[in-house]
Structure formats: structure tokens, C-alpha cells
Design a protein around this motif. Sequence first.
Motif, PDB file in Angstrom:
ATOM      1  N   HIS A   2       0.540   3.607   8.487  1.00 41.44           N
ATOM      2  CA  HIS A   2      -0.768   3.441   7.841  1.00 41.44           C
ATOM      3  C   HIS A   2      -0.762   2.308   6.807  1.00 41.44           C
ATOM      4  CE1 HIS A   2      -1.880   7.914   8.805  1.00 41.44           C
ATOM      5  NE2 HIS A   2      -1.831   7.134   9.875  1.00 41.44           N
ATOM      6  N   ARG A   3       0.423   1.799   6.492  1.00 42.21           N
ATOM      7  CA  ARG A   3       0.479   0.722   5.475  1.00 42.21           C
ATOM      8  C   ARG A   3      -0.025  -0.580   6.070  1.00 42.21           C
ATOM      9  NH1 ARG A   3       6.608   2.432   4.344  1.00 42.21           N
ATOM     10  NH2 ARG A   3       6.131   4.592   3.758  1.00 42.21           N
ATOM     11  N   PRO A   4      -0.577  -1.454   5.216  1.00 47.51           N
ATOM     12  CA  PRO A   4      -1.060  -2.730   5.755  1.00 47.51           C
ATOM     13  C   PRO A   4       0.097  -3.617   6.198  1.00 47.51           C
ATOM     14  CG  PRO A   4      -1.227  -2.708   3.353  1.00 47.51           C
ATOM     15  CD  PRO A   4      -0.794  -1.329   3.766  1.00 47.51           C
ATOM     16  N   LYS A   5      -0.146  -4.447   7.208  1.00 50.93           N
ATOM     17  CA  LYS A   5       0.819  -5.478   7.615  1.00 50.93           C
ATOM     18  C   LYS A   5       0.688  -6.643   6.632  1.00 50.93           C
ATOM     19  CE  LYS A   5       1.669  -3.568  11.800  1.00 50.93           C
ATOM     20  NZ  LYS A   5       1.308  -2.214  11.425  1.00 50.93           N
ATOM     21  N   PHE A   6       1.743  -7.468   6.545  1.00 53.53           N
ATOM     22  CA  PHE A   6       1.672  -8.599   5.612  1.00 53.53           C
ATOM     23  C   PHE A   6       0.559  -9.577   5.984  1.00 53.53           C
ATOM     24  CE2 PHE A   6       5.882  -7.098   4.303  1.00 53.53           C
ATOM     25  CZ  PHE A   6       5.669  -7.080   2.925  1.00 53.53           C
ATOM     26  N   THR A   7       0.253  -9.672   7.265  1.00 55.00           N
ATOM     27  CA  THR A   7      -0.858 -10.552   7.665  1.00 55.00           C
ATOM     28  C   THR A   7      -2.178 -10.042   7.089  1.00 55.00           C
ATOM     29  OG1 THR A   7      -1.880 -11.645   9.540  1.00 55.00           O
ATOM     30  CG2 THR A   7      -1.185  -9.391   9.912  1.00 55.00           C
ATOM     31  N   ASP A   8      -2.355  -8.694   7.036  1.00 55.98           N
ATOM     32  CA  ASP A   8      -3.570  -8.101   6.446  1.00 55.98           C
ATOM     33  C   ASP A   8      -3.594  -8.344   4.934  1.00 55.98           C
ATOM     34  OD1 ASP A   8      -4.177  -6.871   8.932  1.00 55.98           O
ATOM     35  OD2 ASP A   8      -2.813  -5.229   8.474  1.00 55.98           O
ATOM     36  N   ILE A   9      -2.420  -8.231   4.309  1.00 54.70           N
ATOM     37  CA  ILE A   9      -2.340  -8.409   2.861  1.00 54.70           C
ATOM     38  C   ILE A   9      -2.726  -9.834   2.481  1.00 54.70           C
ATOM     39  CG2 ILE A   9      -0.749  -8.463   0.889  1.00 54.70           C
ATOM     40  CD1 ILE A   9       0.786  -6.110   2.257  1.00 54.70           C
ATOM     41  N   VAL A  10      -2.186 -10.816   3.233  1.00 51.14           N
ATOM     42  CA  VAL A  10      -2.506 -12.225   2.936  1.00 51.14           C
ATOM     43  C   VAL A  10      -4.002 -12.465   3.088  1.00 51.14           C
ATOM     44  CG1 VAL A  10      -2.197 -14.624   3.706  1.00 51.14           C
ATOM     45  CG2 VAL A  10      -0.216 -13.111   3.536  1.00 51.14           C
ATOM     46  N   SER A  11      -4.606 -11.954   4.172  1.00 47.39           N
ATOM     47  CA  SER A  11      -6.032 -12.251   4.372  1.00 47.39           C
ATOM     48  C   SER A  11      -6.889 -11.525   3.336  1.00 47.39           C
ATOM     49  CB  SER A  11      -6.488 -11.946   5.803  1.00 47.39           C
ATOM     50  OG  SER A  11      -6.270 -10.607   6.095  1.00 47.39           O
ATOM     51  N   PHE A  12      -6.472 -10.325   2.907  1.00 45.70           N
ATOM     52  CA  PHE A  12      -7.211  -9.615   1.866  1.00 45.70           C
ATOM     53  C   PHE A  12      -7.157 -10.383   0.541  1.00 45.70           C
ATOM     54  CE2 PHE A  12      -7.324  -6.289  -1.513  1.00 45.70           C
ATOM     55  CZ  PHE A  12      -8.651  -5.910  -1.339  1.00 45.70           C
ATOM     56  N   LEU A  13      -5.957 -10.849   0.164  1.00 44.24           N
ATOM     57  CA  LEU A  13      -5.829 -11.604  -1.092  1.00 44.24           C
ATOM     58  C   LEU A  13      -6.609 -12.916  -1.009  1.00 44.24           C
ATOM     59  CD1 LEU A  13      -2.055 -10.957  -1.914  1.00 44.24           C
ATOM     60  CD2 LEU A  13      -4.047  -9.885  -2.972  1.00 44.24           C
ATOM     61  N   ASP A  14      -6.639 -13.531   0.168  1.00 46.39           N
ATOM     62  CA  ASP A  14      -7.444 -14.751   0.348  1.00 46.39           C
ATOM     63  C   ASP A  14      -8.925 -14.473   0.088  1.00 46.39           C
ATOM     64  OD1 ASP A  14      -5.407 -16.521   0.856  1.00 46.39           O
ATOM     65  OD2 ASP A  14      -5.532 -16.346   3.037  1.00 46.39           O
ATOM     66  N   LYS A  15      -9.391 -13.309   0.567  1.00 42.96           N
ATOM     67  CA  LYS A  15     -10.805 -12.945   0.330  1.00 42.96           C
ATOM     68  C   LYS A  15     -11.073 -12.791  -1.162  1.00 42.96           C
ATOM     69  CE  LYS A  15     -11.801 -10.350   4.575  1.00 42.96           C
ATOM     70  NZ  LYS A  15     -11.901  -8.987   5.106  1.00 42.96           N
ATOM     71  N   LEU A  16     -10.127 -12.154  -1.863  1.00 41.17           N
ATOM     72  CA  LEU A  16     -10.313 -11.966  -3.308  1.00 41.17           C
ATOM     73  C   LEU A  16     -10.356 -13.313  -4.025  1.00 41.17           C
ATOM     74  CD1 LEU A  16      -7.907  -8.972  -4.123  1.00 41.17           C
ATOM     75  CD2 LEU A  16     -10.361  -8.894  -3.708  1.00 41.17           C
ATOM     76  N   ILE A  17      -9.471 -14.224  -3.623  1.00 48.47           N
ATOM     77  CA  ILE A  17      -9.411 -15.538  -4.275  1.00 48.47           C
ATOM     78  C   ILE A  17     -10.708 -16.319  -4.012  1.00 48.47           C
ATOM     79  CG2 ILE A  17      -8.209 -17.781  -4.230  1.00 48.47           C
ATOM     80  CD1 ILE A  17      -5.572 -16.097  -3.719  1.00 48.47           C
ATOM     81  N   ARG A  18     -11.248 -16.168  -2.802  1.00 44.27           N
ATOM     82  CA  ARG A  18     -12.506 -16.875  -2.468  1.00 44.27           C
ATOM     83  C   ARG A  18     -13.711 -16.228  -3.135  1.00 44.27           C
ATOM     84  NH1 ARG A  18     -10.354 -17.071   2.861  1.00 44.27           N
ATOM     85  NH2 ARG A  18     -11.675 -15.333   3.468  1.00 44.27           N
ATOM     86  N   ASN A  19     -13.564 -14.964  -3.534  1.00 40.06           N
ATOM     87  CA  ASN A  19     -14.691 -14.222  -4.094  1.00 40.06           C
ATOM     88  C   ASN A  19     -14.243 -13.596  -5.419  1.00 40.06           C
ATOM     89  OD1 ASN A  19     -16.948 -12.663  -4.490  1.00 40.06           O
ATOM     90  ND2 ASN A  19     -16.408 -11.119  -2.957  1.00 40.06           N
TER      91      ASN A  19
END
Length: 390
Positions: free
Chosen positions: A310-327
Motif C-alpha cells: 500500500h506504500r507509494p512507489k518512488f515514482t509516485d512520490i516524485v510526481s506528488f512532490l512535483d505537483k506540490l512544487i508547481r502549486n
Amino acid sequence: MHAILFPPVLLKPCLVRPPLWGAEYCYFHTHSILGIKTYIDPDTYEDPSLAVHEFAKEIDPSRIRIERVIGAGEFGEVCSGRLKTPGKRDIPVAIKTLKGGYVDRQRKDFLREASIMGQFDHPNIIRLEGVVTKSRPVMIVVEYMENGSLDSFLRKHDGHFTVIQLVGMLRGIASGMKYLSDMGYVHRDLAARNILVNSNLMCKVSDFGLSRVLEDDPEAAYTTSGGKIPIRWTAPEAIAYRKFSSASDAWSYGIVMWEVMSYGERPYWEMSNQDVILSIEEGYRLPAPMGCPAALHQLMLHCWQKERNHRPKFTDIVSFLDKLIRNPSSLHTVVEDVLVMPDSPGEVPEYPLFVSVIDWLDSIKMGQYKNNFMAAGFTTLDVVSRMSIE
């Protein structure tokens, strides 16, 4: 989070040199899966010195100038110095030396790290410049990181960075871990002390020797038949059954996030290792550090899911942090402001990762009010956090 399924890929074996088994020697050499190189464990080589020369350049010691001692490693001193490149340019480097009087086993363990590091090529992974194995002292030469380890760097600069700067650091670490995970390499000891920081605040994953002593504090590492484990950073299944995977690295990444957002505080404070193990088992999770954006603590809680799938994959973590940085407005809501967070840090909410008001409403089962929120001007989490009862 759904795994992307790829069609099976045929791996082409390539005859190189005998590993440890069998009369007919066949070895799967570095090959490409969907264009990504895969990691080769140096222990599959019969002679570890062959592995180090496969993956690391031999450096003539006359090109190295040692300047000063900057620390101590398990095997000897760590120094800073200069390396003259083939283009005659001097570059700053860190030099790990193997102290005299070593036995073959220590030399093998020391060079194993270079055999691992030499396989990696990514801006968020510490870069190996080369090794000195043909003269003494034996050395591993890596790029120099001016700000040292992330935990002590953060403690020294407590409160000095913006949330976006901290998220940028976390994004770099996640990007390096995504690369390692894509290569099939499991780190096993991801912690802020093993992340190095350069003068541009760029974070790089380091420390790839698995046989070293993990911490000076004997209380901090729990010994099993397979060696020491840093309890506070390690996933429950890795402590209990030595099941290390990219998912256990994701758990450790959640702890690194907590260390970064708390400016290098010790995870679980003064709790004993045994108390940490029992508390985790009972569902306790670290509460958000003061001023931590709700979205980041949510990501930490996702990394600390008991069920590793159930834990996020590192690819999910990178894209989530990218969303935060963009927003960046999504980072304005700190945990203290979010009324829907559980009262007790012992409860792990089953929230999906969200960055928008609509996602947030869906996550708390209030999706039917989307239009009302939009019409009333509550279009960002920052605005929502300032809602009053009137």
C-alpha cells in the motif's frame, strides 16, 4: 496508486566471468530493461577485485592531493582534497582511505561500496570518481559535498529554509531513490545521515556499504543474525523478517521526510528501540513536526502503511512532490490547521494523496459539496484552512 504493468522482457545473457557457482558459468551482465540499466551485486563475482575494476576507474595516486581530515569511516579516515582530471583541471573530492593493517575481508568490504556506487549515474546519487587499489593506502574517491550530511546540516541551520526549499531537497532524494529502485537496488539504510548536501542545497543519496556499523549508539541498531538494522528508520517487515525491498526503502523515506521537516530531530525522540518496535506494531506513527504542511505529513503516513504493497512507489512520490512544487499554495495548510486530521497520531488515516480542494473533499467523503465550495470561493486548501464557522 496503480503499478504500471509492462510486457515481459527477454533478458539476453552475456558470458563474462565465473561467479561463485556451477561448472558451466553463465552470468547475466548489465542489461537493459526498458532502457534502464539493472544493478549487479558485486558478491556474485568470485573475485571482488574484478567487480571493482568492472565498475570503477583506477586513479593514479599522483593525481590526488589530500588536504585535511573531515571525518572517520568504519575502515579509516575520510579526507577532503583535490583530484587532477585528465583535462588537467583540479576538482574538489572526498577521499575515503582504508587504514593499514587490514585483512582481505576488510579490503573486500571497503571496495564493495565502490563496486556498487560505480554502477550509478544520477544527479541525486553521490558520484564515484574512482579508486586506488594498486598502491597504499587503498582509497575510494567521490565528489565533494560542501555541506556534509543532511541531518547535521539541518540541525546547524534550524528554521533557516522555506518550505519550498525543504520540499526541493526531498524531491531530490526521492528522485535519486526512484533511480535506484528502477535499477533494482535496495538501499536498506536510507536516513538523513546518509544523504549529502552540496553548496547548492542539492541532496545526494550516499553510503552504499551494507556491512558497516550503522550507528555509533549501540542502542540504535538492533542486531539479528544478518547484521545490524537501524530500527528507527526501518520498516516493520524488514525488522521482523529481514524483508528489504523498495517498499521498505519507501518507509525509510517517510522517516527522512520527518527528519527534514523537523530540522534533524531524532525520530521517536528518547524512546528505546524496543518501545519504537512495539509502538509501530500498535499503530503509532510519528506526528507532524510543527508547521509541517498537511500534504507532506499525509505522504509520510502513506510511506508508513503497515501493508508494504500500500506504500507509494518512488515514482509516485516524485510526481506528488512535483505537483506540490508547481502549486505552492497547497503547502500553506499546515497540520495544526486541518481539523480533519485524527486526534491521535496513533491512527493512520486512509487518505489518498491530494493537492486540490476537490481531491480533499473526496478524501473526507464530502465530494457532493464541491460546487458549493467552488461557488463560495474556497478554491485552494490555503483558503479552506482559514474558513470560520460563520
